[in-house]
Design an enzyme around this catalytic site. Structure first.
Site, PDB file in Angstrom:
ATOM      1  N   GLU A  36       0.812  -1.228   0.000  1.00 43.80           N
ATOM      2  CA  GLU A  36       0.000   0.000   0.000  1.00 43.80           C
ATOM      3  C   GLU A  36       0.843   1.275   0.000  1.00 43.80           C
ATOM      4  OE1 GLU A  36      -3.203   0.562  -0.463  1.00 43.80           O
ATOM      5  OE2 GLU A  36      -3.471  -1.591  -0.768  1.00 43.80           O
ATOM      6  N   GLY A  37       2.066   1.191   0.528  1.00 43.47           N
ATOM      7  CA  GLY A  37       2.953   2.362   0.506  1.00 43.47           C
ATOM      8  C   GLY A  37       3.267   2.764  -0.927  1.00 43.47           C
ATOM      9  N   HIS A  38       3.701   1.780  -1.730  1.00 43.14           N
ATOM     10  CA  HIS A  38       3.980   2.059  -3.144  1.00 43.14           C
ATOM     11  C   HIS A  38       2.718   2.562  -3.847  1.00 43.14           C
ATOM     12  CE1 HIS A  38       6.907  -1.361  -2.395  1.00 43.14           C
ATOM     13  NE2 HIS A  38       7.726  -0.421  -2.834  1.00 43.14           N
ATOM     14  N   GLN A 154      16.739   9.223   1.399  1.00 41.04           N
ATOM     15  CA  GLN A 154      16.698   8.989  -0.049  1.00 41.04           C
ATOM     16  C   GLN A 154      15.960  10.132  -0.755  1.00 41.04           C
ATOM     17  OE1 GLN A 154      15.843   5.085  -2.122  1.00 41.04           O
ATOM     18  NE2 GLN A 154      13.794   5.948  -2.170  1.00 41.04           N
TER      19      GLN A 154
HETATM   20  P1  AMP Z   1      11.192   0.592  -2.873  1.00 39.18           P
HETATM   21  O1  AMP Z   1      10.442  -0.363  -3.735  1.00 39.18           O
HETATM   22  O2  AMP Z   1      11.436   0.089  -1.482  1.00 39.18           O
HETATM   23  O3  AMP Z   1      12.435   1.132  -3.544  1.00 39.18           O
HETATM   24  O4  AMP Z   1      10.253   1.847  -2.674  1.00 39.18           O
HETATM   25  C1  AMP Z   1       9.760   2.567  -3.772  1.00 39.18           C
HETATM   26  C2  AMP Z   1       9.146   3.854  -3.289  1.00 39.18           C
HETATM   27  O5  AMP Z   1       8.086   3.571  -2.375  1.00 39.18           O
HETATM   28  C3  AMP Z   1      10.148   4.737  -2.523  1.00 39.18           C
HETATM   29  O6  AMP Z   1       9.944   6.088  -2.880  1.00 39.18           O
HETATM   30  C4  AMP Z   1       9.777   4.492  -1.092  1.00 39.18           C
HETATM   31  O7  AMP Z   1      10.107   5.559  -0.225  1.00 39.18           O
HETATM   32  C5  AMP Z   1       8.268   4.326  -1.202  1.00 39.18           C
HETATM   33  N1  AMP Z   1       7.746   3.606  -0.036  1.00 39.18           N
HETATM   34  C6  AMP Z   1       8.179   2.422   0.464  1.00 39.18           C
HETATM   35  N2  AMP Z   1       7.491   2.104   1.573  1.00 39.18           N
HETATM   36  C7  AMP Z   1       6.607   3.103   1.792  1.00 39.18           C
HETATM   37  C8  AMP Z   1       5.616   3.362   2.794  1.00 39.18           C
HETATM   38  N3  AMP Z   1       5.398   2.511   3.800  1.00 39.18           N
HETATM   39  N4  AMP Z   1       4.898   4.493   2.697  1.00 39.18           N
HETATM   40  C9  AMP Z   1       5.108   5.376   1.675  1.00 39.18           C
HETATM   41  N5  AMP Z   1       6.029   5.195   0.702  1.00 39.18           N
HETATM   42  C10 AMP Z   1       6.764   4.070   0.759  1.00 39.18           C
END
Ligand code: AMP
Length: 281
Positions: A36-38, A154
């Site tokens: 859900e974050g992504h 980041q």
């Molecule tokens: P990643 O796949 O871990 O490289 O994350 C891709 C993007 O999703 C990055 O900009 C992360 O900061 C964002 N992201 C990962 N987890 C979360 C979260 N729990 N809430 C909001 N954004 C997130």
């Protein structure tokens, strides 16, 4: 206009598909295994832009030699289904060979703000991140790019790079999405055993305790760091890497909190490393 989501892999396919997209284009770079974050980033992009693109690429250079590159979780079919439900128009899934062909030797490095915090614990990590994001930006040509506050350093490093290299791209940082018990969503949470998963709530608890102390008037940086350390020390399965109270812009540790500050924390549960943060002020 609704049409089928395009999924492309090569640079040539990407260039052709990109021409079909209306502007402004919002872009969500990810390493896949979406949660859900992504998806919150994709939803925000959908609200703010005419077209939305995402990338799924596990970027080898941002992993250290002892890190979890080879076992990073993957489920492309599920990811594509979720992106389609989020009404994403284009997904780019390059291979390492496309991003770093034989003879590759160019790197993008942001200096000072890459050095503290994650930079100390994961040397070379941000050089890998900024290099791949610059390459993704150059290939995708988005108008806006969406990143999560979950990875606060980041986001700061990418914002700096975007300004320094004159990318005509607006960087949008979106709030951290959490599980109901407060644990920030992360692709790495699947590595946790049931016991570790229960213990992992200590990250957010430590941040909230320090945030509470700040709310009651505590402005001493060391006291806020110690508050977080004390909470983490009460959880035997957690091995703290750092607890930081730093200037929100420079990421330098603060003696006194007189400006916007970033409380951030990193720890191991067994082999799994988790990070989280909150902003004060
Ligand atoms: P990643 O796949 O871990 O490289 O994350 C891709 C993007 O999703 C990055 O900009 C992360 O900061 C964002 N992201 C990962 N987890 C979360 C979260 N729990 N809430 C909001 N954004 C997130």
């Amino acid at each position: 206009m609704s049409r089928q989501m395009m999924v492309v892999s090569t640079l040539e396919e990407l260039t052709t598909a990109r021409r079909l997209l209306d502007e402004p284009l919002g872009f969500v770079p990810t390493m896949g295994y979406l949660h859900e974050g992504h998806l919150s980033l994709a939803h925000r992009a959908r609200e703010e832009c005419k077209s939305v693109a995402a990338s799924i690429f596990i970027n080898p250079p941002q992993f250290g030699p002892l890190e979890d590159l080879s076992k990073y979780p993957q489920d492309l079919e599920r990811d594509l289904r979720l992106l389609e439900q989020a009404q994403v128009d284009l997904v780019w899934t390059p291979t390492p060979g496309i991003m770093y062909p034989d003879g590759y030797q160019t790197w993008v490095e942001v200096q000072d703000i890459s050095l503290p915090l994650e930079g100390v614990k994961r040397p070379g990590h941000f050089r890998g991140v900024t290099t791949v994001v610059a390459k993704l930006f150059n290939a995708m040509h988005p108008d806006r790019a969406y990143f999560g506050q979950k990875d606060a350093q980041q986001a700061a490093v990418i914002r700096r790079m975007t300004r320094d290299l004159n990318f005509p791209i607006e960087i949008v940082v979106c709030p951290t999405i959490r599980e109901p018990d407060g644990l920030a969503m992360s692709s790495r949470n699947v590595y946790l055993s049931l016991e570790q998963r229960a213990a992992a709530t200590v990250l957010y608890r430590a941040l909230q305790t320090a945030e509470g102390a700040y709310g009651e008037g505590e402005r001493n940086g060391e006291s806020l760091r110690q508050t977080m350390k004390d909470v983490v020390a009460s959880e035997p399965l957690a091995k703290l890497q750092y607890a930081s109270c730093a200037d929100h812009e420079t990421l330098q540790e603060l003696e006194r909190v007189t400006c916007k500050a970033l409380l951030s924390i990193a720890m191991y549960f067994g082999e799994t490393r988790l990070i989280d943060n909150v902003v004060l002020g």
